[in-house]
Write an enzyme that holds these catalytic residues in place. Structure first.
Site, PDB file in Angstrom:
ATOM      1  CG  ASP A 194      -0.621   0.722  -3.098  1.00 34.48           C
ATOM      2  OD1 ASP A 194       0.561   0.565  -2.803  1.00 34.48           O
ATOM      3  OD2 ASP A 194      -1.221   0.030  -3.926  1.00 34.48           O
TER       4      ASP A 194
HETATM    5 MG   LIG Z   1      -0.166  -1.957  -4.610  1.00 34.49          MG
END
Ligand SMILES: [Mg+2]
Length: 493
Positions: free
Chosen positions: A1
Site C-alpha cells: 500500500d
Molecule cells: Mg493507505
C-alpha cells in the site's frame, strides 16, 4: 500500500513556484497568511510546516481578517496590511478555482498569467504533485502570485527498508488507489521501479495473462480495495507467499488474504484486526525483523526435523538388523528410558541455538528433507552396528554389557549429531549456542561416568568407552562432509 504505508500520509510542500515579478518569500507569505493557523486543515498544515521548516516567519499580526475554507467558495482568504500600509487580499485554493476567479476579474487580459499557472500545474501533475494556486488583490486589482507543489512524501525509512526486502529475496510491489503519475513518482523515489500500470489492465485476459502482467510490473495504480485482494489471490494461486502491508480500511480484505498481512502502527482498527502482524513502531523497519526472526525460527525447526528423522531412521535400522542378527534387544528397557532423557535435553536446547536466517525465502520440502535425513540416519546406524561388532568380536562382551556399549554409542552419536545437523554447511562454520554446547557436553560426561561406574547399567571398561567415543566422533566428522554434499545436492538450506 502506498498512502500511509510507504508514504507518511501527510501533505508536504515540495516546491514554491512564484510567477515572474514575485519572490518565493512573497508567495509563501501570501499562502501562509491565507492559512488557518488555529484550526489548520491538511493543506494549511502543509503550508505552515513548510514555512517553519525553511525558518520563514509568518507575521499573523499583519492579518486583519480571515475567511476559512468553504465548500461553496473552495478557497481561503485573508486581508493583510502590506509593508507600505496598504490593504491586500490574499487568496489560496485549487488551480481551477483561482483561475476562474481571475478570469472573472480580468476578462480582457487573463491569458499570460493564467497560462503560466496552468503550465506549472500540468508539469507538477506529471511528477505526481498536486498544485495550490495563490493570488493577491490590491486596490481591486487581482494578480496571480504562483503555485505551491504538494505531495505526500515517502517515509524516511521506506527506501532503505525496500532495498533490504529485495536483498531478502522478496519482490516489493506498490498497489494504490492514487493516479498512475503519483504512484510512479513514489515508486521511483523508494526504488520499487517505474512500471506502474492502471488496475484496469488486470480486467481482461485469462488468469495466466494477469499473472504475467503482475510479474512484469512494479505495481498498480487506480485500484479499488477488491483489486488489492485479487492481486494477492492471483499471486497465491501462482504459488507465491504474499506479504501485504497497509493502514486503511480499504486494505483490510487484502491484509486478511495475504500470508503476511502487516498493519503499520498508524493503521486503522479494521486494518489491524485483519492483519497477522501489527507494527508497534512508526515506519516499516520492523517488517525486516519479522522476516529474519521467522527465518531463524525456521532454521531451528529444520534442525529439529532433520535431527528427529535421522534419529528415528538410525534406531529403526539398528534395532531391526540387531534383532534379526542376534535375536536380542540391543538396548535394555532402562537404557531406552535413559536414551530418551539424553536426547530430550539436547533437542530442547535447539531452541536456544545460534542460527542465521537465509538470504531467500524458506519452504518445507519434506521429500528431500526425509531423503537427506535418511542418508544421515543410515550412516549412524552403520556406526552403531560397528560398535556391536567390536563389542562382540574384539571386547567379547556378554549381552548386558553389550547393551551398555550400544546405549553409550547411541548417546554419543545423538550429541555429536546435533552439532553437525544444526549447520547446513560444515559444522565449524558457526558456534552452537552456549546452552546447547553445555547440555551436549554435560550429557556426554554424565553418560560416560554412568557407564564407567556401572550406575544404572552394567559397567564397561575405559578402553571400550574411549573406543566408542573416538569412533563416534570420527564417524561424525566424516559424516559432516557427506552431509554438506547431500544438503547441497538436495538444496537443503
Ligand atoms: Mg493507505
Amino acid at each position: 500500500d502506498k498512502t500511509g504505508t510507504i508514504t507518511q500520509n501527510k501533505l508536504s510542500i515540495i516546491a514554491c513556484q512564484p510567477l515572474t515579478g514575485y519572490t518565493a518569500e512573497q508567495l509563501l507569505d501570501a499562502a501562509g497568511l491565507a492559512a488557518d493557523q488555529e484550526h489548520p486543515d491538511a493543506i494549511d498544515q502543509a503550508v505552515l510546516n513548510y514555512a517553519a521548516e525553511i525558518k520563514h516567519p509568518l507575521d499573523f499580526s499583519k492579518r486583519q481578517q480571515f475567511t476559512p475554507f468553504d465548500f461553496a467558495t473552495k478557497r481561503t482568504e485573508a486581508v493583510i496590511t502590506t509593508t507600505d500600509h496598504r490593504q491586500m487580499r490574499v487568496i489560496k485554493g485549487a488551480v481551477p478555482t483561482i483561475l476562474a476567479l481571475y478570469a472573472k476579474q480580468h476578462p480582457a487580459d487573463t491569458a499570460p498569467a493564467s497560462a503560466a499557472i496552468q503550465q506549472l500545474a500540468t508539469a507538477n501533475a506529471k511528477k505526481g504533485y498536486r498544485s495550490l494556486a495563490v493570488a493577491s488583490v490590491v486596490d481591486s486589482q487581482m494578480a496571480l502570485v504562483g503555485v505551491l507543489a504538494i505531495a505526500d512524501p515517502p517515509r524516511a525509512d521506506s527506501a532503505s527498508m525496500l532495498a533490504r526486502l529485495k536483498n531478502l529475496g522478496i519482490k516489493p510491489m506498490m498497489i494504490t488507489g492514487d493516479s498512475v503519475p503519483i504512484a510512479r513518482d513514489v515508486a521511483e523515489q523508494v526504488g520499487i521501479g517505474t512500471k506502474i500500470l492502471p488496475a484496469k489492465a488486470l480486467k481482461a485476459g485469462t488468469a495466466a495473462d494477469k499473472i504475467q502482467l503482475i510479474h512484469e510490473s512494479d505495481g498498480f495504480a487506480n485500484v479499488f480495495p477488491d483489486d488489492k485482494y485479487q492481486i494477492v489471490k492471483l499471486l497465491q494461486e501462482d504459488g507465491h507467499l504474499v506479504g501485504m502491508t497497509g493502514d486503511g480500511v480499504n486494505d483490510a480484505p487484502a491484509l486478511k488474504q495475504a500470508e503476511l498481512g502487516t498493519a503499520v502502527s498508524s493503521a486503522s482498527d479494521v486494518a489491524k484486526a485483519s492483519a497477522s502482524i501489527i507494527l508497534t513502531h512508526p515506519g516499516l523497519h520492523d517488517i525486516i525483523a519479522a522476516i529474519t526472526t521467522s527465518r531463524q525460527t525456521y532454521q531451528r525447526m529444520l534442525t529439529w526435523v532433520i535431527n528427529k528423522i535421522t534419529k528415528v531412521i538410525e534406531i529403526i535400522i539398528l534395532f531391526t538388523l540387531g534383532f534379526f542378527w542376534l535375536k536380542v534387544s540391543l538396548v535394555s528397557l532402562l537404557g531406552m528410558s535413559l536414551l530418551v532423557f539424553a536426547n530430550d535435553f539436547a533437542t530442547m536446547s535447539i531452541a536456544t541455538d545460534n542460527v542465521q536466517s537465509t538470504a531467500g525465502p524458506n519452504q518445507w520440502r519434506l521429500g528431500p528433507l526425509t531423503a537427506a535425513s535418511g542418508v544421515l540416519g543410515l550412516w549412524f546406524a552403520l556406526v552403531d552396528l560397528v560398535i556391536v561388532w567390536l563389542g562382540l568380536n574384539q571386547f567379547h562382551l556378554n549381552l548386558p554389557v553389550l547393551q551398555t556399549a550400544v546405549l553409550i554409542g547411541l548417546v554419543f552419536n545423538s550429541q555429536f549429531r546435533l552439532l553437525i545437523v544444526r549447520e547446513r554447511s560444515h559444522f565449524w562454520t558457526s558456534w552452537p549456542s552456549r546452552t546447547l554446547l553445555a547440555v551436549n557436553l554435560f550429557t556426554i560426561v554424565i553418560f560416560a561416568l554412568l557407564a564407567l561406574t556401572g550406575w544404572l547399567m552394567p559397567a564397561i571398561s575405559s578402553p571400550l568407552l574411549v573406543t566408542i567415543l573416538l569412533l563416534t566422533l570420527a564417524a561424525t566428522i566424516v559424516l559432516d562432509f557427506l552431509k554438506v554434499a547431500v544438503f547441497r545436492w538436495l538444496k537443503i538450506a
